[in-house]
Design a protein around this motif. Structure first.
Motif, mmCIF file in Angstrom:
data_model
loop_
_atom_site.group_PDB
_atom_site.id
_atom_site.type_symbol
_atom_site.label_atom_id
_atom_site.label_comp_id
_atom_site.label_asym_id
_atom_site.label_seq_id
_atom_site.Cartn_x
_atom_site.Cartn_y
_atom_site.Cartn_z
ATOM 1 N N GLY A 127 0.781 -1.237 0.000
ATOM 2 C CA GLY A 127 0.000 0.000 0.000
ATOM 3 C C GLY A 127 0.805 1.276 0.000
ATOM 4 O O GLY A 127 0.230 2.368 -0.018
ATOM 5 N N VAL A 128 2.130 1.180 -0.006
ATOM 6 C CA VAL A 128 2.979 2.379 0.026
ATOM 7 C C VAL A 128 3.483 2.672 -1.387
ATOM 8 O O VAL A 128 4.078 1.810 -2.032
ATOM 9 N N GLY A 129 3.249 3.889 -1.844
ATOM 10 C CA GLY A 129 3.670 4.274 -3.179
ATOM 11 C C GLY A 129 5.094 4.791 -3.217
ATOM 12 O O GLY A 129 5.759 4.953 -2.191
ATOM 13 N N ALA A 130 5.544 5.097 -4.442
ATOM 14 C CA ALA A 130 6.927 5.540 -4.638
ATOM 15 C C ALA A 130 7.206 6.851 -3.915
ATOM 16 O O ALA A 130 8.320 7.067 -3.419
ATOM 17 N N GLU A 131 6.203 7.730 -3.830
ATOM 18 C CA GLU A 131 6.434 9.032 -3.192
ATOM 19 C C GLU A 131 6.883 8.848 -1.743
ATOM 20 O O GLU A 131 7.888 9.426 -1.309
ATOM 21 N N ARG A 132 6.167 8.027 -0.983
ATOM 22 C CA ARG A 132 6.520 7.829 0.428
ATOM 23 C C ARG A 132 7.847 7.096 0.565
ATOM 24 O O ARG A 132 8.619 7.347 1.495
ATOM 25 N N LEU A 133 8.135 6.190 -0.355
ATOM 26 C CA LEU A 133 9.396 5.467 -0.292
ATOM 27 C C LEU A 133 10.574 6.388 -0.598
ATOM 28 O O LEU A 133 11.638 6.268 0.011
ATOM 29 N N VAL A 134 10.388 7.312 -1.533
ATOM 30 C CA VAL A 134 11.441 8.294 -1.804
ATOM 31 C C VAL A 134 11.685 9.157 -0.574
ATOM 32 O O VAL A 134 12.837 9.439 -0.192
ATOM 33 N N ARG A 135 10.613 9.590 0.071
ATOM 34 C CA ARG A 135 10.766 10.404 1.286
ATOM 35 C C ARG A 135 11.455 9.614 2.396
ATOM 36 O O ARG A 135 12.318 10.139 3.106
ATOM 37 N N ALA A 136 11.109 8.332 2.536
ATOM 38 C CA ALA A 136 11.747 7.502 3.548
ATOM 39 C C ALA A 136 13.233 7.330 3.253
ATOM 40 O O ALA A 136 14.080 7.409 4.162
ATOM 41 N N ALA A 137 13.568 7.114 1.971
ATOM 42 C CA ALA A 137 14.969 6.985 1.598
ATOM 43 C C ALA A 137 15.732 8.275 1.895
ATOM 44 O O ALA A 137 16.887 8.247 2.342
ATOM 45 N N SER A 138 15.081 9.415 1.658
ATOM 46 C CA SER A 138 15.724 10.699 1.936
ATOM 47 C C SER A 138 16.009 10.868 3.429
ATOM 48 O O SER A 138 17.077 11.351 3.819
ATOM 49 N N VAL A 139 15.045 10.474 4.257
ATOM 50 C CA VAL A 139 15.241 10.579 5.709
ATOM 51 C C VAL A 139 16.389 9.677 6.160
ATOM 52 O O VAL A 139 17.263 10.084 6.932
ATOM 53 N N LEU A 140 16.410 8.445 5.662
ATOM 54 C CA LEU A 140 17.461 7.503 6.052
ATOM 55 C C LEU A 140 18.828 7.969 5.562
ATOM 56 O O LEU A 140 19.845 7.778 6.239
ATOM 57 N N LEU A 141 18.851 8.593 4.385
ATOM 58 C CA LEU A 141 20.115 9.126 3.868
ATOM 59 C C LEU A 141 20.593 10.286 4.738
ATOM 60 O O LEU A 141 21.781 10.399 5.056
ATOM 61 N N THR A 142 19.662 11.156 5.137
ATOM 62 C CA THR A 142 20.018 12.286 5.995
ATOM 63 C C THR A 142 20.560 11.806 7.338
ATOM 64 O O THR A 142 21.555 12.345 7.854
ATOM 65 N N ARG A 143 19.944 10.795 7.872
ATOM 66 C CA ARG A 143 20.393 10.265 9.168
ATOM 67 C C ARG A 143 21.728 9.519 9.063
ATOM 68 O O ARG A 143 22.426 9.342 10.062
ATOM 69 N N GLY A 144 22.064 9.049 7.887
ATOM 70 C CA GLY A 144 23.246 8.219 7.731
ATOM 71 C C GLY A 144 22.971 6.747 7.900
ATOM 72 O O GLY A 144 23.882 5.922 7.821
ATOM 73 N N THR A 145 21.703 6.389 8.109
ATOM 74 C CA THR A 145 21.335 4.969 8.181
ATOM 75 C C THR A 145 21.581 4.316 6.829
ATOM 76 O O THR A 145 21.982 3.153 6.741
ATOM 77 N N VAL A 146 21.312 5.063 5.775
ATOM 78 C CA VAL A 146 21.648 4.668 4.404
ATOM 79 C C VAL A 146 22.707 5.641 3.902
ATOM 80 O O VAL A 146 22.611 6.842 4.148
ATOM 81 N N GLN A 147 23.728 5.120 3.222
ATOM 82 C CA GLN A 147 24.781 6.007 2.718
ATOM 83 C C GLN A 147 24.707 6.232 1.214
ATOM 84 O O GLN A 147 25.230 7.216 0.710
ATOM 85 N N VAL A 148 24.057 5.318 0.514
ATOM 86 C CA VAL A 148 23.948 5.422 -0.943
ATOM 87 C C VAL A 148 22.512 5.117 -1.356
ATOM 88 O O VAL A 148 21.965 4.083 -0.966
ATOM 89 N N VAL A 149 21.912 6.014 -2.111
ATOM 90 C CA VAL A 149 20.599 5.765 -2.691
ATOM 91 C C VAL A 149 20.775 5.642 -4.200
ATOM 92 O O VAL A 149 21.413 6.486 -4.836
#
Length: 585
Positions: free
Chosen positions: A553-575
């Motif tokens: 039920g989650v679309g690409a928009e919310r997933l992009v926002r989630a990836a951005s948050v994780l990248l900002t936090r440093g939880t993810v280093q490469v998107v």
């Protein structure tokens, strides 16, 4: 001036950037004519479009290329509006500001009004390949009855081509072909009193989208109101296709204001950057393929006709079925073969000559070879071989659903050599050298090397990287040897490469969200927390180092926002993602 709506009560309480204020000061929303604004990504085009619509004060429709961008417009508008009920993303219930996709406005009738024209065009294609009109009609009817899926695909493909041509030559015909729901939507927007049309990422307004928007504007104009069109883009379209470019410029005219990139950098909304180029040489295997691709094509063609089915096709080509009473009577020994061979050459000299050369090469011991003239006992040319392969594939493989795998295998292999096998024959496409360079695996290795260099300079704590590809899969999409480039492959390389395998990457495209399987324990809970739903990650069968993320039920928009948050936090280093998501909102 239009009657005021709730848009007139909108309030922006933040601080405008200098260039945004300059645009609003310079542009007159009351003067006749469209507004055409070019501004780089990150410059705040959405806010500009909303404030221009607010200044105009009339009911407004915003058209966006994707549902993700549509939702972004609605979210920004909600931050300005005092009346949430005046905003709508529902085509059936427009508000003072209605945000829709271009597709909602321009979907064609599902009954396919171009099907008859498409069939006639297909018959013409078959006749150009050497069939008689009767044989072309028989082949197409057999395909429709025996294997309807490729028949439907062929009709749909030709219908799209006809639609594009009609868009250039007879726009009113195109409008008549719109789905009744799309026409009803246009009429609904006009009756609702829409006077402002905001066109986001308006460089997409080529071909029929531009004409459908022009139809909406014309119907508003017919009510006695001059609509305001506001076009926003970061990239002007190329004038290479004069017809499409004319559609665009006739709708939006010249650029009224262009925001310079340095101004956005100076405001701190676009990071300072340097344009750097990394040249990547194809891999050793790719270079070997390029060196031997001509010989490989010859081997493919000959082995196809050494196979039982292919050999039977050659024999049938050189020994057609009897047609007359004389031919049905028992002939003297050897006479029947000679007689039928003569008729084959008389009916189709070029095709029979090619079949004879291929038979002599692929099966030189076949008894029929001894009856061939000496000039026919030679290797076939590439053109002859391809013509035979096309006819074999169309007559023996495509109409038979049981041969689907073989059809696809031949099609995939030909694509590597720069040929396209379609439902009208074999056509030359992109040069295999260009294809290889476009989809070279070396580019993914180069991305890993760049990440290694940045990692050494910044350290793991500071490294934040976005790898943008053209598409999730692109390049030689149909090939088997050359392979397919794109975001999906790039992530797999980043996960496995020794220079980057300890980084924590994440991929987001329109249809996929993937992570390294080794990172599931960290990223699955983090994504679940951000998205507010249970999230799972399942390793891929073809590459167990990579896992597909499932977030129902989650679309690409919310997933992009989630990836951005994780990248900002440093939880993810490469998107890793596509320009459709990360380059356009």
């Amino acid at each position: 001036m239009p009657a005021p709506t709730s848009l007139a009560s909108w309030r922006f309480t933040g601080t405008l950037r200098h260039y945004q204020a300059d645009v609003l000061d310079r542009i007159d929303v009351v003067a006749p004519g469209p507004l055409h604004i070019v501004a780089p990504p990150g410059s705040g085009k959405t806010l500009l479009g909303l404030l221009l619509a607010q200044r105009r004060g009339a009911r407004t429709v915003v058209l966006a290329p994707t549902t993700t961008i549509r939702s972004q417009w609605a979210r920004h508008a909600a931050s300005l509006s005092r009346d949430a009920g005046a905003l709508s993303e529902d085509a059936g219930n427009p508000g003072d500001l209605t945000v829709l996709t271009y597709q909602a406005l321009s979907v064609l009738d599902s009954a396919n009004p171009f099907a008859d024209l498409a069939r006639r065009r297909w018959l013409g294609d078959l006749e150009q390949d050497g069939r008689t009109a009767e044989a072309a009609e028989q082949w197409l009817s057999d395909l429709e009855a025996g294997n309807p899926q490729p028949y439907k695909r062929g009709i749909a493909s030709r219908s799209r081509t006809i639609r594009r041509q009609l868009a250039k030559e007879n726009p009113e015909t195109l409008v008549q072909a719109l789905h009744p729901n799309a026409l009803a939507l246009i009429d609904r927007l006009v009756a609702h009193g829409v006077e402002t049309i905001v066109l986001d990422e308006c460089h997409h307004l080529l071909d029929h989208w531009a004409l459908v928007v022009a139809t909406l504007a014309a119907r508003i104009r017919a009510t006695g109101v001059e609509p305001l069109l506001i076009g926003l883009t970061a990239t002007l379209p190329s004038p290479d296709d004069a017809n499409e470019y004319d559609n665009y410029t006739s709708l939006l005219g010249d650029v009224d204001y262009e925001v310079p990139v340095p101004a956005v950098v100076r405001e701190g909304n676009l990071a300072p950057y340097r344009d750097l180029v990394r040249f990547a040489e194809p891999t050793r295997d790719e270079l070997a393929f390029l060196a031997a691709h001509a010989d490989g094509l010859a081997v493919l063609l000959r082995t196809t006709f050494a196979h039982q089915t292919g050999l039977a096709f050659l024999i049938h080509k050189l020994q057609p079925e009897p047609e007359t009473r004389d031919e049905l009577e028992p002939p003297a020994p050897g006479v029947d073969e000679d007689r039928r061979l003569a008729r084959a050459f008389a009916d189709d000299f070029g095709g029979s000559e090619a079949a004879a050369a291929m038979l002599a090469t692929a099966s030189p011991q076949h008894p029929l070879v001894s009856l061939l003239p000496d000039v026919a006992r030679r290797p076939p040319t590439t053109d002859e071989s391809l013509r035979l392969l096309a006819r074999f594939a169309l007559d023996r493989l495509l109409p038979n659903p049981d041969e689907e795998a073989r059809w696809r295998r031949i099609r995939r292999t030909l694509a590597d050599f720069g040929y396209s096998l379609t439902d009208r024959g074999v056509r030359r496409t992109r040069d295999p050298v260009d294809t290889m360079l476009a989809s070279s695996l070396a580019k993914d290795f180069a991305a890993c090397d760049i990440l290694r260099i940045e990692r050494e300079a910044l350290g793991d704590e500071r490294l934040r990287a976005l790898v943008v590809t053209d598409f999730a899969e692109h390049g030689n999409a149909h090939g088997g040897l050359v392979g397919t480039a794109g975001a999906l492959r790039t992530l797999g390389v980043v996960v496995a490469d020794t220079a980057t395998h300890t980084l924590r990457p994440m991929l987001v495209t329109g249809g996929h969200t993937r992570i390294a399987a080794r990172d599931a324990d960290v990223l699955v809970p983090a994504l679940g927390e951000l998205l507010g739903i249970p999230v799972a990650a399942v390793p891929l069968l073809e590459d167990t180092q990579v896992a597909e993320v499932h977030a129902p039920g989650v679309g690409a928009e919310r997933l992009v926002r989630a990836a951005s948050v994780l990248l900002t936090r440093g939880t993810v280093q490469v998107v890793v993602g596509t320009r459709g998501l990360f380059g356009e909102g």
